[in-house]
Design a protein around this motif. Structure first.
Motif, PDB file in Angstrom:
ATOM      1  N   SER A   1      41.025  -4.802 -54.203  1.00 44.88           N
ATOM      2  CA  SER A   1      40.690  -4.474 -55.588  1.00 44.88           C
ATOM      3  C   SER A   1      39.254  -3.973 -55.723  1.00 44.88           C
ATOM      4  N   GLY A   2      38.568  -3.752 -54.584  1.00 44.17           N
ATOM      5  CA  GLY A   2      37.201  -3.246 -54.633  1.00 44.17           C
ATOM      6  C   GLY A   2      36.139  -4.314 -54.674  1.00 44.17           C
ATOM      7  N   LYS A   3      36.520  -5.575 -54.536  1.00 46.64           N
ATOM      8  CA  LYS A   3      35.568  -6.670 -54.572  1.00 46.64           C
ATOM      9  C   LYS A   3      35.278  -7.199 -53.168  1.00 46.64           C
ATOM     10  N   MET A   4      34.023  -7.620 -52.964  1.00 49.19           N
ATOM     11  CA  MET A   4      33.644  -8.346 -51.760  1.00 49.19           C
ATOM     12  C   MET A   4      33.515  -9.817 -52.105  1.00 49.19           C
ATOM     13  N   TYR A   5      34.286 -10.654 -51.404  1.00 50.51           N
ATOM     14  CA  TYR A   5      34.240 -12.091 -51.589  1.00 50.51           C
ATOM     15  C   TYR A   5      33.427 -12.705 -50.450  1.00 50.51           C
ATOM     16  N   PHE A   6      32.627 -13.728 -50.760  1.00 56.45           N
ATOM     17  CA  PHE A   6      31.781 -14.299 -49.720  1.00 56.45           C
ATOM     18  C   PHE A   6      31.557 -15.783 -49.950  1.00 56.45           C
ATOM     19  N   SER A   7      31.426 -16.489 -48.839  1.00 59.79           N
ATOM     20  CA  SER A   7      31.095 -17.914 -48.845  1.00 59.79           C
ATOM     21  C   SER A   7      30.071 -18.152 -47.752  1.00 59.79           C
ATOM     22  N   PHE A   8      28.973 -18.813 -48.102  1.00 56.50           N
ATOM     23  CA  PHE A   8      27.950 -19.151 -47.123  1.00 56.50           C
ATOM     24  C   PHE A   8      28.129 -20.573 -46.588  1.00 56.50           C
ATOM     25  N   GLU A   9      29.278 -21.172 -46.881  1.00 54.91           N
ATOM     26  CA  GLU A   9      29.557 -22.543 -46.450  1.00 54.91           C
ATOM     27  C   GLU A   9      30.943 -22.643 -45.813  1.00 54.91           C
ATOM     28  N   ASN A  10      31.208 -21.737 -44.883  1.00 56.20           N
ATOM     29  CA  ASN A  10      32.419 -21.781 -44.064  1.00 56.20           C
ATOM     30  C   ASN A  10      33.712 -21.752 -44.879  1.00 56.20           C
ATOM     31  N   GLY A  11      33.662 -21.083 -46.015  1.00 58.68           N
ATOM     32  CA  GLY A  11      34.874 -20.918 -46.808  1.00 58.68           C
ATOM     33  C   GLY A  11      35.332 -22.149 -47.546  1.00 58.68           C
ATOM     34  N   ALA A  12      34.445 -23.149 -47.672  1.00 61.66           N
ATOM     35  CA  ALA A  12      34.827 -24.380 -48.369  1.00 61.66           C
ATOM     36  C   ALA A  12      35.165 -24.094 -49.830  1.00 61.66           C
ATOM     37  N   SER A  13      36.054 -24.888 -50.376  1.00 62.78           N
ATOM     38  CA  SER A  13      36.445 -24.751 -51.779  1.00 62.78           C
ATOM     39  C   SER A  13      35.228 -24.848 -52.687  1.00 62.78           C
ATOM     40  N   GLU A  14      35.212 -24.046 -53.722  1.00 62.78           N
ATOM     41  CA  GLU A  14      34.137 -24.012 -54.715  1.00 62.78           C
ATOM     42  C   GLU A  14      32.840 -23.386 -54.199  1.00 62.78           C
ATOM     43  N   THR A  15      32.879 -22.765 -53.018  1.00 64.00           N
ATOM     44  CA  THR A  15      31.652 -22.128 -52.501  1.00 64.00           C
ATOM     45  C   THR A  15      31.757 -20.611 -52.499  1.00 64.00           C
ATOM     46  N   TRP A  16      32.842 -20.061 -53.027  1.00 67.46           N
ATOM     47  CA  TRP A  16      33.056 -18.626 -52.993  1.00 67.46           C
ATOM     48  C   TRP A  16      32.437 -17.932 -54.200  1.00 67.46           C
ATOM     49  N   ASP A  17      32.028 -16.693 -53.978  1.00 68.29           N
ATOM     50  CA  ASP A  17      31.564 -15.833 -55.054  1.00 68.29           C
ATOM     51  C   ASP A  17      32.043 -14.419 -54.731  1.00 68.29           C
ATOM     52  N   TYR A  18      31.822 -13.469 -55.634  1.00 69.24           N
ATOM     53  CA  TYR A  18      32.250 -12.103 -55.363  1.00 69.24           C
ATOM     54  C   TYR A  18      31.340 -11.116 -56.077  1.00 69.24           C
ATOM     55  N   THR A  19      31.401  -9.874 -55.617  1.00 67.40           N
ATOM     56  CA  THR A  19      30.713  -8.779 -56.274  1.00 67.40           C
ATOM     57  C   THR A  19      31.537  -7.522 -56.093  1.00 67.40           C
ATOM     58  N   THR A  20      31.334  -6.526 -56.967  1.00 69.19           N
ATOM     59  CA  THR A  20      32.032  -5.242 -56.860  1.00 69.19           C
ATOM     60  C   THR A  20      31.002  -4.180 -56.517  1.00 69.19           C
ATOM     61  N   PRO A  21      30.884  -3.791 -55.237  1.00 67.86           N
ATOM     62  CA  PRO A  21      29.817  -2.876 -54.817  1.00 67.86           C
ATOM     63  C   PRO A  21      29.936  -1.471 -55.378  1.00 67.86           C
ATOM     64  N   GLY A  22      31.168  -0.960 -55.505  1.00 68.97           N
ATOM     65  CA  GLY A  22      31.345   0.432 -55.894  1.00 68.97           C
ATOM     66  C   GLY A  22      32.139   0.599 -57.163  1.00 68.97           C
ATOM     67  N   SER A  23      33.074   1.533 -57.117  1.00 67.21           N
ATOM     68  CA  SER A  23      33.828   1.919 -58.310  1.00 67.21           C
ATOM     69  C   SER A  23      35.101   1.122 -58.503  1.00 67.21           C
ATOM     70  N   GLY A  24      35.385   0.202 -57.602  1.00 69.38           N
ATOM     71  CA  GLY A  24      36.621  -0.555 -57.675  1.00 69.38           C
ATOM     72  C   GLY A  24      37.668  -0.086 -56.693  1.00 69.38           C
ATOM     73  N   SER A  25      37.351   0.943 -55.880  1.00 69.36           N
ATOM     74  CA  SER A  25      38.267   1.387 -54.830  1.00 69.36           C
ATOM     75  C   SER A  25      38.366   0.330 -53.744  1.00 69.36           C
ATOM     76  N   ALA A  26      39.507   0.280 -53.092  1.00 72.08           N
ATOM     77  CA  ALA A  26      39.742  -0.719 -52.061  1.00 72.08           C
ATOM     78  C   ALA A  26      38.659  -0.677 -50.984  1.00 72.08           C
ATOM     79  N   ILE A  27      38.167  -1.837 -50.612  1.00 74.54           N
ATOM     80  CA  ILE A  27      37.226  -1.931 -49.497  1.00 74.54           C
ATOM     81  C   ILE A  27      38.054  -2.090 -48.232  1.00 74.54           C
ATOM     82  N   ASN A  28      37.969  -1.111 -47.345  1.00 74.71           N
ATOM     83  CA  ASN A  28      38.867  -1.050 -46.194  1.00 74.71           C
ATOM     84  C   ASN A  28      38.355  -1.780 -44.973  1.00 74.71           C
ATOM     85  N   ALA A  29      37.039  -1.877 -44.811  1.00 75.39           N
ATOM     86  CA  ALA A  29      36.506  -2.512 -43.610  1.00 75.39           C
ATOM     87  C   ALA A  29      35.120  -3.063 -43.872  1.00 75.39           C
ATOM     88  N   VAL A  30      34.776  -4.140 -43.153  1.00 76.98           N
ATOM     89  CA  VAL A  30      33.477  -4.781 -43.268  1.00 76.98           C
ATOM     90  C   VAL A  30      33.018  -5.196 -41.879  1.00 76.98           C
TER      91      VAL A  30
END
Length: 322
Positions: free
Chosen positions: A155-184
């Motif tokens: 959906s064009g969002k980057m999701y990230f967790s700085f705590e090994n993916g633990a519950s309640e540690t996730w956040d997200y941002t939309t870097p571009g126009s909402g186009s699918a992010i294909n690779a990181v």
């Protein structure tokens, strides 16, 4: 789908280096490379294999239907059959922690899994923030159990967790126009690059905010990224067989032909690498040139990894080794 940091590659993958190559305008050679032949090996699945990675325990590949394969002394074997949730959601991207002990993978309907390659324990991190969109790729940095996790959303969002993916540690941002992010891909703890379906490349140095660094007039979608440093980024494109290299100030394009290229991996010193794509196409990099290599299969290839044995995977369960 991408290359990893130098320490991890050197320890886990046994990558050797050749003489450094000058990159003042990469050229495409019309001859077939003289490296050892690519060979087809038996696969335990007919599902499309979307990514392949080396870990401390050897190579793993992820596939449609939530399948995870391990390369063993007896050949490739299935170790997971239904993904992290057991629902059979397809897996599209994978990465390994810096110590090689944890394989992370992501896929359809918010699937996120963490697999301990030493104990065989699978941890389900799916649907962070109740998100059930498709995830296309993942990059992780740090050691197992303490990883920073970066997930590319359809959906064009980057999701990230700085705590090994633990519950309640996730956040997200939309870097571009909402186009699918294909690779990181990340080259540092919080430094890396992404590509999206709007022909754009973004960079971060904090893991949470992104700036666009290209790519004007590319005319192809981007599917693969290899982030080796702030001034060393490789991109593979679909629709026209394009490769782009960023040296910190400008992009250098290379046209390999008409095959859509889905993944790219180049060593930190830019001396060797591979890109793979449609119709079983594999191009090897050396001496500043991209050269088509002979392959025994015509199936579309989705990913490649360098190691003691180089491996490419793709449609129909295709596994090629060199």
């Amino acid at each position: 789908m991408s290359d990893r940091n130098a320490t991890r590659r050197g320890v886990l993958k046994g990558i050797g280096t050749t003489a450094a190559a000058a990159l003042g305008g990469a050229a495409l050679s019309g001859t077939v490379a003289a490296a050892g032949p690519w060979e087809s090996v038996e696969s335990p699945t007919g599902n499309t294999l979307h990514d392949v990675e080396y870990t401390a325990a050897g190579a793993y590949a992820v596939a449609g239907g939530g399948i995870v394969l391990e390369r063993t002394s007896k050949g490739w074997q299935k170790v997971i059959g239904g993904g992290p949730t057991g629902n059979g959601n397809s897996l599209y991207g994978a990465d390994v922690t810096d110590d090689g002990k944890a394989l992370w993978f992501v896929g359809a309907s918010g699937a996120i899994g963490e697999y301990d390659v030493e104990s065989g324990v699978l941890t389900d991190h799916s649907a962070p923030m109740d998100v059930t969109n498709n995830f296309n790729d993942v990059s992780v940095t740090g050691a197992a159990g303490e990883a920073n996790v970066y997930v590319a959303g359809d959906s064009g969002k980057m999701y990230f967790s700085f705590e090994n993916g633990a519950s309640e540690t996730w956040d997200y941002t939309t870097p571009g126009s909402g186009s699918a992010i294909n690779a990181v891909d990340f080259h540092g703890v919080r430094s890396g690059h992404i590509v999206d379906g709007n022909k754009s490349v973004f960079v971060t140095d904090d893991g949470s905010t992104w700036d666009k660094i290209g790519l004007a007039d590319a005319n192809v979608n981007f599917y693969g990224v290899d982030s080796d440093g702030p001034d060393d980024v490789w991109i593979s494109g679909g629709g026209g067989g394009m490769i782009f290299h960023w040296n910190g100030s400008e992009w250098t394009p290379t046209d390999t032909g008409d095959a859509g290229l889905r993944d790219i991996e180049v060593t930190d010193d830019d001396s060797a690498g591979y890109t793979v794509g449609g119709g079983g196409k594999v191009y090897g990099f050396g001496g500043g040139d991209w050269t088509q290599e002979e392959t025994p299969a015509g199936e579309n290839l989705k990913a490649v990894v360098r190691g003691g044995t180089d491996i490419a995977v793709g449609s129909g369960g295709t596994i090629l080794e060199q």
